[in-house]
Motif scaffolding. Sequence first.
Motif, mmCIF file in Angstrom:
data_model
loop_
_atom_site.group_PDB
_atom_site.id
_atom_site.type_symbol
_atom_site.label_atom_id
_atom_site.label_comp_id
_atom_site.label_asym_id
_atom_site.label_seq_id
_atom_site.Cartn_x
_atom_site.Cartn_y
_atom_site.Cartn_z
ATOM 1 N N PHE A 154 0.525 -1.235 -0.105
ATOM 2 C CA PHE A 154 -0.091 0.054 0.218
ATOM 3 C C PHE A 154 0.629 1.094 -0.289
ATOM 4 O O PHE A 154 0.470 2.398 -1.289
ATOM 5 C CB PHE A 154 -0.927 -0.062 0.879
ATOM 6 N N LEU A 155 2.068 1.059 0.695
ATOM 7 C CA LEU A 155 2.959 2.137 0.557
ATOM 8 C C LEU A 155 3.860 2.555 -1.151
ATOM 9 O O LEU A 155 3.386 3.929 -1.531
ATOM 10 C CB LEU A 155 4.756 1.983 1.760
ATOM 11 N N LYS A 156 3.274 1.296 -1.589
ATOM 12 C CA LYS A 156 3.887 1.564 -3.217
ATOM 13 C C LYS A 156 2.854 2.761 -3.857
ATOM 14 O O LYS A 156 3.226 3.423 -5.184
ATOM 15 C CB LYS A 156 4.836 0.563 -3.447
ATOM 16 N N GLN A 157 2.117 1.745 -3.286
ATOM 17 C CA GLN A 157 0.457 2.912 -4.067
ATOM 18 C C GLN A 157 0.853 4.501 -3.539
ATOM 19 O O GLN A 157 0.489 5.340 -4.657
ATOM 20 C CB GLN A 157 -0.699 1.893 -4.305
ATOM 21 N N LEU A 158 0.471 4.541 -2.853
ATOM 22 C CA LEU A 158 0.594 5.979 -1.860
ATOM 23 C C LEU A 158 1.551 6.702 -2.795
ATOM 24 O O LEU A 158 1.038 7.943 -2.558
ATOM 25 C CB LEU A 158 1.215 5.475 -0.284
ATOM 26 N N ARG A 159 2.601 6.004 -2.615
ATOM 27 C CA ARG A 159 3.964 6.740 -3.365
ATOM 28 C C ARG A 159 3.748 7.243 -4.616
ATOM 29 O O ARG A 159 3.421 8.921 -4.809
ATOM 30 C CB ARG A 159 5.243 6.000 -3.510
ATOM 31 N N LYS A 160 3.166 6.792 -5.263
ATOM 32 C CA LYS A 160 2.761 7.041 -6.719
ATOM 33 C C LYS A 160 2.106 7.527 -6.775
ATOM 34 O O LYS A 160 1.506 9.054 -7.589
ATOM 35 C CB LYS A 160 1.993 5.544 -7.992
ATOM 36 N N SER A 161 1.138 7.796 -5.685
ATOM 37 C CA SER A 161 -0.860 8.712 -6.124
ATOM 38 C C SER A 161 -0.167 10.001 -5.169
ATOM 39 O O SER A 161 -0.667 11.266 -5.634
ATOM 40 C CB SER A 161 -1.665 8.304 -5.157
#
Length: 331
Positions: A286-293
Amino acid sequence: MPLRLSFNPASPETSLGDDPLPHPSSEDVASSSRNASNFNLSHELAHAFQTPSYHDIRSRLLVTDPTQEQLELFLSQELKPNKESVQEALTHAKKTTLTNLVSTYFQHSENATRLCLNLYQNVHNARHHLYTPLLELFNVLPGDSHVPIDKSQCNLAFDVFLKLDTFENPFPSPENHIFQETQSCFSQLKHKLDTRLRKSKSRVRLLHHATAGPLCSPYLPHSFKKKEITNISQLNVAAKGTFVLDKDLDTIDRLVSRLHAGIESDKLLFRHGLDRGRDVYSVQVFLKQLRKSHVSHTHQLEELVDHICRWFTNVNRSRSSLLKEMHIPGT
């Protein structure tokens, strides 16, 4: 010197019209028509970013405390001409269909500007309460999202998710219809301005043909034709301004919708992360997705601020041009 509109009293010969506004030259009819037909929206929008007023507005807005009180103060200082100047000017104008339309235009543009400032407050809330805490979290985690996090970092991220899960989306949803109502006001006003503009142009054409005959010219004074020419010039300015501002609102509306959807998507990631518990692998996904967004959404926030500042540039130029067209002494 107080602002005063130099509306001249109507003479008995001008009973065909309701807007006794003299104008120095009939050549402005052709000029106004050419300007309206050659008006290029893309050029106008691009030009707004290059004007000193845009950068001045932006620099002052960024140092303004985004409280309701301070934003109202900012509005009173930066909206040109301000509400008091407009009211003073319109007080001395004869109440006609045209002055009513002009008054409505000034009111709509002020209300829409206040709405834009409220959005700036929303930008501040999103930055301060959502994206700054996320950035602080990313800064203490491995810079490479592929590098595994340890248990302590997982717990830290989980605690941040807990805090941000309670964050309320500051941007209105598309179903809120705030922008639709505001744009509807501009659309209705644009329709009324266009109707009044066609009426004035029709009168000028009729007068042109009537005065061409030697038997008719003594009975149709040039003052009436000049009055309608002035009406056309003023209506063109108001209609053009309404068109530009309506397009600006449309762009801002789309940006706000994207930001609302983006924040809702981030909140969903927080919720999924919390549902999975303090599992290192799940939290890292989820952190990886949040970095992108995070990159995308902070860019959208900056873009919205740019458009709010551009709005001020356009609305000030439009309001000032309209009041200038109405021949205010001393300006």
